[in-house]
Design a protein around this motif. Structure first.
Motif, PDB file in Angstrom:
ATOM      1  N   ALA B 278       3.634  56.119  27.628  1.00 17.00           N
ATOM      2  CA  ALA B 278       3.709  57.543  27.960  1.00 17.00           C
ATOM      3  C   ALA B 278       3.205  58.392  26.808  1.00 17.00           C
ATOM      4  O   ALA B 278       3.662  58.265  25.681  1.00 17.00           O
ATOM      5  CB  ALA B 278       5.138  57.922  28.299  1.00 17.00           C
ATOM      6  N   ASN B 279       2.261  59.282  27.109  1.00 14.28           N
ATOM      7  CA  ASN B 279       1.765  60.200  26.085  1.00 14.28           C
ATOM      8  C   ASN B 279       2.518  61.520  26.088  1.00 14.28           C
ATOM      9  O   ASN B 279       2.573  62.209  25.079  1.00 14.28           O
ATOM     10  CB  ASN B 279       0.274  60.472  26.287  1.00 14.28           C
ATOM     11  N   VAL B 280       3.036  61.895  27.248  1.00 19.29           N
ATOM     12  CA  VAL B 280       3.809  63.131  27.336  1.00 19.29           C
ATOM     13  C   VAL B 280       5.101  62.815  28.077  1.00 19.29           C
ATOM     14  O   VAL B 280       5.086  62.160  29.115  1.00 19.29           O
ATOM     15  CB  VAL B 280       3.029  64.225  28.101  1.00 19.29           C
ATOM     16  N   VAL B 281       6.208  63.234  27.513  1.00 26.59           N
ATOM     17  CA  VAL B 281       7.503  62.981  28.137  1.00 26.59           C
ATOM     18  C   VAL B 281       8.209  64.310  28.309  1.00 26.59           C
ATOM     19  O   VAL B 281       8.233  65.134  27.398  1.00 26.59           O
ATOM     20  CB  VAL B 281       8.361  62.045  27.255  1.00 26.59           C
ATOM     21  N   GLY B 411       4.048  54.294  39.424  1.00 28.59           N
ATOM     22  CA  GLY B 411       3.189  53.115  39.437  1.00 28.59           C
ATOM     23  C   GLY B 411       2.559  52.838  38.092  1.00 28.59           C
ATOM     24  O   GLY B 411       2.062  51.746  37.852  1.00 28.59           O
ATOM     25  N   ASN B 412       2.538  53.825  37.213  1.00 31.22           N
ATOM     26  CA  ASN B 412       2.003  53.597  35.870  1.00 31.22           C
ATOM     27  C   ASN B 412       3.126  53.601  34.839  1.00 31.22           C
ATOM     28  O   ASN B 412       3.576  52.558  34.399  1.00 31.22           O
ATOM     29  CB  ASN B 412       0.964  54.660  35.528  1.00 31.22           C
ATOM     30  N   THR B 413       3.561  54.804  34.468  1.00 33.09           N
ATOM     31  CA  THR B 413       4.620  54.899  33.472  1.00 33.09           C
ATOM     32  C   THR B 413       6.003  54.869  34.102  1.00 33.09           C
ATOM     33  O   THR B 413       6.992  54.662  33.426  1.00 33.09           O
ATOM     34  CB  THR B 413       4.478  56.206  32.682  1.00 33.09           C
ATOM     35  N   VAL B 414       6.047  55.135  35.391  1.00 32.43           N
ATOM     36  CA  VAL B 414       7.322  55.098  36.105  1.00 32.43           C
ATOM     37  C   VAL B 414       7.167  54.116  37.250  1.00 32.43           C
ATOM     38  O   VAL B 414       6.301  54.307  38.102  1.00 32.43           O
ATOM     39  CB  VAL B 414       7.687  56.498  36.661  1.00 32.43           C
ATOM     40  N   THR B 415       7.941  53.061  37.234  1.00 34.63           N
ATOM     41  CA  THR B 415       7.818  52.096  38.328  1.00 34.63           C
ATOM     42  C   THR B 415       9.147  51.991  39.048  1.00 34.63           C
ATOM     43  O   THR B 415      10.205  52.313  38.503  1.00 34.63           O
ATOM     44  CB  THR B 415       7.389  50.710  37.836  1.00 34.63           C
TER      45      THR B 415
END
Lengths: 217, 1025
Positions: B278-281, B411-415
């Motif tokens: 993750a680049n931005v949270v 599907g990427n940073t959140v699965t």
């Protein structure tokens, strides 16, 4: 009324008061030193009562059993290990099976309760001694424990005082042996012990560790 | 002297902060106001009364004791050592080497969710927890709760016997009563299993299924269950006893998550976040680095994206929107506080801006801030995370799912995976149903397994009263607590370290938990109690768990598979596969009533959680990351609101919500949103044991089932009384020098910069000392060289999340005592490492920094010069050693330590009498007594052990072979230890980083512990205000 005491008695009495205190303190101190170093306090050479009169002299001296048969972890861990009852029973289920002296051993094996051996070499709780490093660096068992093969009942040969530890920690060359003689009883050091010692210190990378954290933490 | 006073003039504080040049770090409002009390704390090593005799005839006692101790000191030296015995094994277990610890894999569970651990066991005594490097939720690290869990095992206040109505009974006498109430037919099935026939396996015989029994009046209440075995047992019971019901209730975790998942997906799913991608949270009140189920793993992943080394100049960006400051929010690049009622509005506005199609109103924050944040999230589609707080409402959770979907993060940073609970339910609804059934008198037998519903259930359910309407109430619990009090039978539960069980981690990975020790008391596990429903009521936990897994892993290799799974601490391939689900934006539930009045938000306590660890002294005495409070919770109020309401710190106030009221103490909390009070749950226990009873106040009566996250319409009334709170924020303060010096950046204790500042000026951290040239100045000839090893440490302040795992790990490893609230007030807490918390900027929205401070192991140690008995000296590796048996307790060393890291045993803090506590102690570390100074040793026992191993193998200690307890525990990998003589060691490389600096280097102490300055990555568009 004439003076009974000479004028100098004033000074003498003052001196004697101070001197008495000093002498008493000196004597007290000396006694204290003697007592603290005595076998009474260090329990050096004192035979401790054991539930079974186990004879190292018989097992090591006469039978020639290696130290490591019972003290299995001496090369790998800090604690040299007191053998489990099973180790005794390896032989004593075959020999001396009816000996009344061995009843506590058999009782332990039957009831699954440990034999309560009296600890002979007991360092204070703030000393962290490690057998394995000493054995691996060439300090013989005999160097600290004495001629165990000649001890019918176990006692503590050395005083185990800190100065005794430090003697070797500062001058290991005086005591180290070749690694193959570590478990040997009755080892006679060569006449040129210091020459050999210095060589062993170098070869085996033996350090002169006399800082506090070496043993205390 | 109040520590949180705070009739301070906020206007002048502001003016002062505005006038400050450069970065101005402060630790409390008193510090900026420069009160007399603060100066006192700063300049005295111990507070004025710390060494005062506390009883009335103090002086007389003192003389008596002095006389006695003089006499005893002489006599003690020539007493004999007492005779000790050695009790060897009768049959030694295979592989055990006396004197060497063994490590066994098992798991720690919180709200049912597992984190894999390795338990260190000395001759059968579990003493210390380490993380399991193979386990996905741990990766070798732990947190404070996991570290402290071992103390619960040895807690002398645990319930020890089966009891019925206050009388001691046995499990054997319980079973017939219980089975009679369950109407189990007395005679067992007539048909005995046939003898195994040669060639046919005995296991293939299945007894006929038992006849269904009437279970209309049977209810089983558990905490959240992820254990496959327990769930299977419960399902069998539900099948066997027709009409019976299984209720799960957890007071704090999971309500919003389950509800949100239903709203967004129409089904229960489990969400897994990948912070390492993750680049931005954006956090919507999420304490994901803290108490969450995967906090340890998330902290590791999060820190990995924040580490700037060498040429790698990239950091993720973290926005936090919070209803009370947490240590997670403290790590944010942009942190904003909003009232709890505004959280849903905020989430809705983000959702609308992200393009979920829903209607969003105006976000309740600065629009420039908001737009820049949205732009950032959109610029990193598929590489951002929006994470809702565990305790937030279902709507916020559903909105977060929708936002992640719209931004392509799903599907990427959140699965998403299937739920890790075998039977996810709306826990609140099922507890309501149970309360109704109880009220109607429909419950014959109620079995409560774990939890503490009588204490934690929402007050509007009147659960305590209704509970009594069940005819037979059976409780299985670690403690005879508030719930056991209302049950006829209490069965002591086995601690997880005494139990065979299993549990799933945040990603579904199963751990088969093995016991480390036989039950200390007459404990039974939940599995064993549930076996009482079946026809083999006395089956052991081992058989139950193993038999379940035999049904799951049929095959000839079961034995191998079982051994490998138990050994590894995880069952290979049980992580749940990701599945694709599409979130729909939830229908707007109508804007929350914004009354404009006071609000109150409810949060899990960072350490005692929902109250379950209330009797754990380590956790009670661990300073809370933000407030630094120990032994109590408080009503956290923002400085502005306190000013408006005329409140000072430690004022006792009455908080009233919908007719329920409690008395609480006020704590002024910088960063708290205006007009909103935060409370932490779990305190105010009455039957938790000697450590937890009477600590803090119970906030559960304010938390109705309709307001699990927050409540509006709070009425606050001053009582005119005060209540002393034990905060450690002013303890052991490092003197950063005079204000002018700080402003001229001469002596920055904390050094931080933004990433862009660092890029422009990479050596900013170096420039902040008086004169770099004097760094190695000494009047002594450099006679001593550290030619062998030279141990050193670096602490990365960018990575440190302030979770205090290191403090607890150190406490467990080094036999550090708990001192109690009175002694904490006297500034006598004994922690060898502390995590200092610094604020920077305005009190309402401060930036927050953490700085763990252990002993610096100075090469020019000021403490050594002043010791009259040479009890603190250097060793050959450059360690500043502390020799307990030489120490006579003058405390000069401590007075001369600029870092204030030495701790003195003013009283006999160690518990020398409680037998069970003795079992926890690390046998490799001395247990210190009264009158002795102590401090961090860099875990000398671990150094010694590694050095001896290396010496025996005739090699040098390898880098990474020695891991100090704090380093091992740290989930963010902020601490690195190693040999600085080895140029290739990790620690040497870190010390070459430009961010590296030493604390108070101008004192020429040459500390071996150095710090990496703290970096942040603020959004330039927001920064340019």
């Amino acid at each position: 009324m004439p003076q009974i005491f000479h004028y100098s008695a004033n000074t003498l009495s003052k001196i004697s008061i101070v001197a008495t205190v000093l002498v008493l303190a000196g004597v007290g101190g000396a006694l204290f030193e003697l007592l603290a170093d005595s076998g009474y306090a260090t329990r050096q050479n004192e035979i401790r009562e054991q539930p079974v009169p186990f004879s190292h002299s018989h097992h090591v001296g006469s039978m020639g059993i290696d130290c490591r048969y019972c003290h299995t972890t001496v090369e790998t861990a800090g604690f040299a290990n007191i053998p489990p009852t099973k180790t005794c029973m390896n032989c004593h289920s075959q020999i001396w099976v009816n000996s009344p002296t061995l009843e506590p051993v058999r009782a332990s094996y039957r009831s699954d309760q440990s034999i309560e051996w009296t600890r002979v070499h007991d360092l204070p709780a703030f000393v962290y001694f490690n057998h394995s490093i000493h054995v691996n660096k060439g300090v013989g068992c005999e160097t600290c424990h004495g001629r165990v093969d000649q001890m019918p009942l176990m006692y503590q040969k050395a005083s185990l005082e800190m100065r005794w530890c430090l003697d070797c920690h500062r001058n290991p060359e005086k005591y180290v042996r070749p690694k193959d003689a570590v478990f040997k009883m009755g080892y006679v050091p060569p006449e040129d012990q210091l020459v050999m010692g210095n060589r062993l210190v170098k070869e085996n990378n033996i350090q002169r560790l006399d800082t506090c954290y070496t043993c205390h933490r | 002297m109040s520590e949180n006073n705070v009739n301070l003039d906020l206007a002048s504080i502001r003016a002062r902060l505005d006038g400050a040049r450069g970065r101005d770090y402060w630790r409390s409002l008193e510090e900026i106001a420069d009160t007399e009390g603060f100066q006192d704390f700063l300049h005295r090593e111990f507070p004025r009364q710390a060494s005062e005799w506390e009883d009335v005839d103090g002086r007389r006692n003192f003389l008596k004791l002095m006389g006695a101790s003089l006499a005893l000191a002489g006599l003690g030296a020539c007493t004999k050592q007492p005779t000790e015995v050695i009790m060897p094994y009768v049959n030694a277990p295979e592989g055990l080497i006396p004197g060497r610890p063994m490590f066994y894999a098992t798991a720690f569970t919180l709200s049912g969710v597992a984190t894999g651990v390795l338990m260190e066991s000395h001759m059968g005594r579990p003493t210390k927890v380490e993380g399991n490097p193979q386990h996905p939720a741990s990766l070798g690290a732990t947190n404070a709760m996991i570290q402290a869990s071992v103390l619960n095992l040895y807690d002398p206040d645990r319930s020890q016997t089966v009891s019925s109505l206050g009388e001691i009974r046995s499990y054997g006498s319980f079973l017939p009563v219980f089975r009679k109430a369950l109407k189990v037919p007395e005679a067992l099935p007539e048909e005995a299993p046939p003898p195994p026939i040669a060639g046919q396996k005995a296991a293939s015989y299945r007894p006929p299924p038992p006849q269904p029994r009437d279970g209309k009046g049977l209810r089983i209440l558990t905490e959240t269950v992820t254990s496959p075995t327990l769930a299977a047992q419960l399902q069998d019971i539900l099948k066997l006893y027709t009409g019976s019901k299984w209720i799960q209730f957890e007071p704090l975790g999971g309500h919003g998550e389950r509800g949100g998942s239903q709203l967004a997906f129409g089904q229960y799913v489990n969400t897994v976040y990948h912070f390492d991608a993750a680049n931005v949270v954006l956090s919507l009140d999420a304490d994901f680095l803290g108490t969450g189920a995967a906090g340890v793993r998330y902290a590791r992943d999060f820190a990995s994206k924040r580490r700037v080394r060498g040429d790698r100049m990239e950091m993720s960006r973290f926005y936090a929107v919070e209803t009370t400051p947490t240590h997670t929010g403290a790590k944010a690049d942009h942190r904003i506080s909003i009232k709890p009622s505004q959280m849903a509005d905020f989430a809705r506005a983000v959702a609308a801006a992200a393009g979920t199609g829903g209607a969003g109103g105006q976000a309740p924050v600065d629009s420039k801030w908001f737009n820049a944040m949205i732009k950032d999230l959109q610029a990193h589609r598929g590489a951002g995370i929006v994470i809702p707080g565990e305790h937030q409402s279902p709507e916020v959770h559903a909105l977060a799912h929708a936002i992640n979907g719209a931004l392509g993060n799903s599907g990427n940073t959140v699965t998403y995976t299937d739920p890790i609970e075998p039977n996810p339910v709306d826990q609140l609804a099922s507890l309501r149903e149970l309360a109704a059934d109880l009220d109607a008198g429909a419950v014959e037998v109620l079995v409560i397994i774990g939890g503490n519903p009588a204490f934690t259930a929402p007050p509007d359910l009147y659960f305590r009263d209704k509970l009594l309407k069940a005819k037979l109430r059976v409780r299985l619990g670690l403690y005879e607590d508030e719930t056991s009090e209302l049950c006829q039978w209490h069965i002591p539960e086995t601690h997880p370290l005494e139990t065979w069980s299993d549990a799933r981690a945040y990603d579904g990975t199963v751990t088969i938990m093995q016991p480390l020790i036989a039950p200390l008391y007459q404990g039974h596990s939940a599995h064993e109690l549930l076996a009482a429903f079946s026809d083999s009521p006395e089956k052991s936990g081992y058989d139950l768990v193993r038999e379940y897994w035999q049904t799951q892993h049929a095959g000839a290799d079961f034995e191998d598979w079982w051994k490998r799974s138990v050994h590894d601490g995880m069952v290979a391939g049980t992580a749940l596969p990701a599945k694709t689900v599409t979130a729909k934006a939830p229908a707007t539930q109508g804007a929350a009533p914004t009354s404009g009045g006071l609000e109150i938000s409810f949060h899990p306590d960072p350490y005692i959680y929902d109250g379950r660890f209330a009797n754990n002294g380590w956790l009670q005495e661990l300073p809370r990351p933000m407030t630094r409070l120990t032994w109590d919770n408080a009503a956290l109020v923002s400085p502005d609101t306190a000013k408006r309401l005329g409140l000072s710190g430690e004022d006792r106030v009455e908080l009233k919500v919908q007719g329920h009221s409690v008395l609480a103490a006020v704590w002024i909390n910088p960063g708290q949103p205006k007009d909103s009070i935060a409370v932490h749950m779990g305190y105010g226990r009455t039957r938790s044991g000697r450590a937890g009873n009477g600590a803090g106040f119970d906030a559960y009566p304010l938390r109705n089932s309709s307001n699990l996250t927050y409540a509006g319409g709070l009425e606050l009334r001053k009582t005119g009384k005060t209540f002393k709170l034990a905060a450690t924020q002013h303890h052991y303060l490092i003197d950063g020098g005079e204000q002018e010096a700080i402003e001229q950046k001469k002596r920055g204790v904390v050094r931080s910069a933004s990433l862009s500042e660092y890029k422009q000026k990479p050596d900013f951290a170096q420039e902040m000392i008086e004169d770099p040239a004097t760094k190695h100045l000494t009047i002594y000839p450099e006679t001593f060289k550290y030619e062998g090893y030279a141990w050193g440490m670096t602490i990365d302040q960018t990575a440190c999340v302030g979770c205090n795992a290191c403090v607890t790990a150190c406490q467990a490893e080094n036999n550090i005592p708990v001192v109690g609230k009175t002694q904490v007030l006297n500034m006598r807490e004994m922690h060898w490492i502390r995590v200092d918390r610094y604020y920077q900027g305005h009190p309402e929205e401060p930036e927050i920094h953490f700085q763990p401070v252990p002993c610096m192991q100075c090469e020019n140690a000021p403490c050594e010069l002043v010791c009259p008995v040479a009890a603190t000296v250097h060793d050959q590796d450059g360690l500043n050693t502390m020799v307990y048996n030489r120490c006579v307790g003058t405390r000069y060393c401590s007075n001369n330590c600029p870092y204030k890291v030495r701790r003195f045993n003013f009283l006999l803090f160690q518990d020398w009498t409680t037998e069970s506590i003795k079992l926890q102690r690390n046998p490799d570390v001395t247990v210190r007594s009264r009158g002795v100074m102590e401090k961090c040793t860099y875990c000398i026992q671990r150094i010694s052990s590694a050095k001896i191993t290396a010496e025996k193998e005739d090699r040098r200690v390898r880098d990474g072979e020695i891991v100090t307890a704090c380093e091992a525990a740290c989930p963010a990998q902020a601490i690195t230890f190693g040999d600085i003589n080895d140029p290739n060691s990790r620690v040497s490389k870190l010390k070459k980083e430009k961010l590296n600096y030493a604390l108070l280097a101008d004192l020429n102490t040459r500390p071996r512990t150095t710090y990496l300055a703290s970096l942040r990555n603020p959004n330039p568009e927001i920064e340019a205000t």
